[in-house]
Design a protein around this motif. Structure first.
Motif, PDB file in Angstrom:
ATOM      1  N   LEU A 257       0.812  -1.213   0.000  1.00 46.74           N
ATOM      2  CA  LEU A 257       0.000   0.000   0.000  1.00 46.74           C
ATOM      3  C   LEU A 257       0.847   1.266   0.000  1.00 46.74           C
ATOM      4  O   LEU A 257       0.448   2.279  -0.587  1.00 46.74           O
ATOM      5  CB  LEU A 257      -0.945   0.004   1.205  1.00 46.74           C
ATOM      6  N   SER A 258       2.009   1.215   0.629  1.00 42.80           N
ATOM      7  CA  SER A 258       2.893   2.391   0.602  1.00 42.80           C
ATOM      8  C   SER A 258       3.343   2.698  -0.819  1.00 42.80           C
ATOM      9  O   SER A 258       3.307   3.849  -1.265  1.00 42.80           O
ATOM     10  CB  SER A 258       4.106   2.161   1.505  1.00 42.80           C
ATOM     11  N   VAL A 259       3.775   1.685  -1.543  1.00 45.85           N
ATOM     12  CA  VAL A 259       4.195   1.897  -2.928  1.00 45.85           C
ATOM     13  C   VAL A 259       3.022   2.401  -3.766  1.00 45.85           C
ATOM     14  O   VAL A 259       3.154   3.363  -4.539  1.00 45.85           O
ATOM     15  CB  VAL A 259       4.761   0.593  -3.529  1.00 45.85           C
ATOM     16  N   LEU A 260       1.870   1.764  -3.604  1.00 48.81           N
ATOM     17  CA  LEU A 260       0.703   2.132  -4.406  1.00 48.81           C
ATOM     18  C   LEU A 260       0.283   3.578  -4.153  1.00 48.81           C
ATOM     19  O   LEU A 260      -0.031   4.316  -5.100  1.00 48.81           O
ATOM     20  CB  LEU A 260      -0.452   1.187  -4.065  1.00 48.81           C
ATOM     21  N   GLN A 261       0.278   3.998  -2.895  1.00 50.90           N
ATOM     22  CA  GLN A 261      -0.178   5.348  -2.558  1.00 50.90           C
ATOM     23  C   GLN A 261       0.809   6.428  -2.974  1.00 50.90           C
ATOM     24  O   GLN A 261       0.407   7.557  -3.296  1.00 50.90           O
ATOM     25  CB  GLN A 261      -0.439   5.445  -1.052  1.00 50.90           C
TER      26      GLN A 261
ATOM     27  N   LEU B  79       7.282  -2.128 -16.077  1.00 43.66           N
ATOM     28  CA  LEU B  79       7.679  -3.528 -15.929  1.00 43.66           C
ATOM     29  C   LEU B  79       7.798  -3.889 -14.451  1.00 43.66           C
ATOM     30  O   LEU B  79       7.212  -4.869 -13.997  1.00 43.66           O
ATOM     31  CB  LEU B  79       9.017  -3.780 -16.630  1.00 43.66           C
ATOM     32  N   PHE B  80       8.534  -3.075 -13.710  1.00 43.36           N
ATOM     33  CA  PHE B  80       8.860  -3.459 -12.337  1.00 43.36           C
ATOM     34  C   PHE B  80       7.727  -3.217 -11.331  1.00 43.36           C
ATOM     35  O   PHE B  80       7.584  -3.984 -10.372  1.00 43.36           O
ATOM     36  CB  PHE B  80      10.139  -2.740 -11.888  1.00 43.36           C
ATOM     37  N   ALA B  81       6.923  -2.177 -11.509  1.00 47.12           N
ATOM     38  CA  ALA B  81       5.802  -1.959 -10.584  1.00 47.12           C
ATOM     39  C   ALA B  81       4.772  -3.084 -10.680  1.00 47.12           C
ATOM     40  O   ALA B  81       4.346  -3.622  -9.649  1.00 47.12           O
ATOM     41  CB  ALA B  81       5.150  -0.599 -10.840  1.00 47.12           C
ATOM     42  N   PRO B  82       4.350  -3.487 -11.898  1.00 49.68           N
ATOM     43  CA  PRO B  82       3.432  -4.628 -11.970  1.00 49.68           C
ATOM     44  C   PRO B  82       4.034  -5.918 -11.436  1.00 49.68           C
ATOM     45  O   PRO B  82       3.331  -6.712 -10.794  1.00 49.68           O
ATOM     46  CB  PRO B  82       3.129  -4.735 -13.474  1.00 49.68           C
TER      47      PRO B  82
END
Length: 417
Positions: free
Chosen positions: A227-231, A302-305
């Protein structure tokens, strides 16, 4: 048909997936209302954050309570009633006469969501074939994720056409699904009773609360990282000068990849074991996270997914592990895992933000790799499928022997009075 989709032959699972989709769809509506409510009531960002905290906080803390209710006093109308409850509350969002009323409605909607999650998850677990439990729960989980993704789109359409009063139209799909669910819950009840008669209630292993605490720990750490990365994707890339047309699709790609990871994690957990999937996928989060942080730009797609896929691959697997560790208390286990995972992510994001204010977002996101390492180390202490089966078999045999011994003890004659 791929094995991950085999549970779709189970009508009861499909019915519960529809309920989960609808419940989480309404969860995705709230944030789309914020700009309108901010203008209507003159709200600050902190006050907007209070609305979110009220929704997520109430949803999280009530889930174990509703899970206990589902375990001890199951009624087939519970699930449709919670859907109808949430539907009515969400439809009233646009008519809130004050900020206090808006906060209250958010809290009531959070309670409705908190009520459905353990009830729905415990039912889904009870009607699943044991050999397909991980696949079934991954499909059930993805149904909720899909609903959460659709919610903002529906809210945007209604608000664009009718303004804030457009939330009233949300009564239509929720009411229809609630009544459909009420009719179809007979199927769920029959399958649940059939499964219970096969498993039996006298041969359940004792709850392993200590092992459950480890599963909860893994879930909390995973939620914090994901959630930290997503937000912070929008804030980070906006600061780097990228347009909304870049980081908006990037966020969506990470969420969708997470849904794919949930399906794959459930499918392979049924084949190679739960602990292996949890440890391996969480270990993969570490390099994907660091590569994402070090290469902002086109490579992020590429890396986030990949990071989202690896992170969410253990989502439904840890839920099933928790349910198996406390047999007979499936609702409580579901409520604790879902509730604590949700609230930990909500608490962890501000902590990550505070670190970012001091050392920068890039360094703050990279530091999340330490939490992923801790999650991997903790996951290695979880029992394997074989150990779980041996534990259940040994404790069931002990209980059987104890019952036989008690049956052989002659009754003590009453003392002469």
């Amino acid at each position: 048909m791929p094995s991950v989709f085999l549970p779709l032959r189970n009508r009861a699972i499909v019915v519960l997936m529809l309920g989960h989709f609808t419940n989480d769809m309404y969860g995705g509506v709230l944030a789309i209302l914020y700009p309108l409510m901010k203008l209507r009531f003159g709200l600050s960002n902190a006050e907007i954050g209070l609305v979110t905290l009220c929704y997520t906080g109430v949803s999280s803390v009530t889930q174990p309570l509703f899970g206990h209710l589902a375990d001890r006093h199951f009624r087939r109308w519970f699930a449709p009633a919670t859907i109808l409850w949430g539907t009515v509350i969400v439809s009233l969002y646009g008519f809130a006469p004050s900020f206090a009323a808006f906060v209250a409605l958010a809290g009531l909607a959070g309670a409705a969501s908190g009520a459905f999650h353990p009830i729905g998850a415990s039912n889904a677990a009870m009607v699943s074939e044991e050999s397909l439990r991980n696949s079934s729960m991954s499909l059930y989980t993805v149904a909720g994720t899909s609903g959460y993704a659709v919610g903002p789109l529906i809210a945007t359409l209604l608000l664009g056409l009718f303004g804030a009063p457009g939330t009233a139209y949300l009564l239509v799909p929720g009411t229809a699904v609630a009544f459909l669910l009420l009719r179809q819950m007979r199927v769920v009840e029959r399958v649940r009773q059939a499964r219970a008669s096969v498993v039996g209630t006298g041969n359940l292993a004792r709850p392993a609360w200590g092992l459950l605490a480890r599963v909860i720990g893994v879930t909390m750490l995973r939620s914090w990282v994901y959630l930290s990365v997503l937000q912070f994707i929008p804030i980070w890339f906006d600061g780097l000068g990228y347009p909304r047309a870049f980081y908006g699709p990037l966020t969506t790609a990470m969420i969708l990849a997470g849904a794919v990871g949930t399906l794959l994690g459930g499918m392979y957990a049924d084949r190679v074991g739960q602990r292996r999937i949890v440890v391996l996928t969480l270990a993969l989060v570490i390099p994907f996270l660091l590569l994402f942080v070090r290469t902002p730009g086109p490579a992020s797609f590429l890396f986030a997914p990949l990071m989202g896929m690896a992170s969410d691959a253990s989502l439904s697997v840890t839920l099933v592990m928790a349910q198996r560790l406390v047999p007979g208390r499936v609702g409580v286990a579901s409520g604790v895992i879902l509730g604590l995972g949700f609230v930990t992510g909500g608490i962890g994001v501000p902590v990550t933000g505070a670190i970012a204010d001091r050392v920068g977002i890039e360094t703050a996101l990279a530091s999340l790799a330490l939490l992923a390492v801790a999650a991997v180390l903790l996951a290695t202490t979880l029992p394997s499928d074989a150990q779980m089966e041996r534990r259940m078999a040994v404790e069931s045999e002990e209980e059987t022997l104890l019952a036989e011994a008690e049956a052989d003890v002659p009754a003590v004659p009453a003392a002469a009075g």
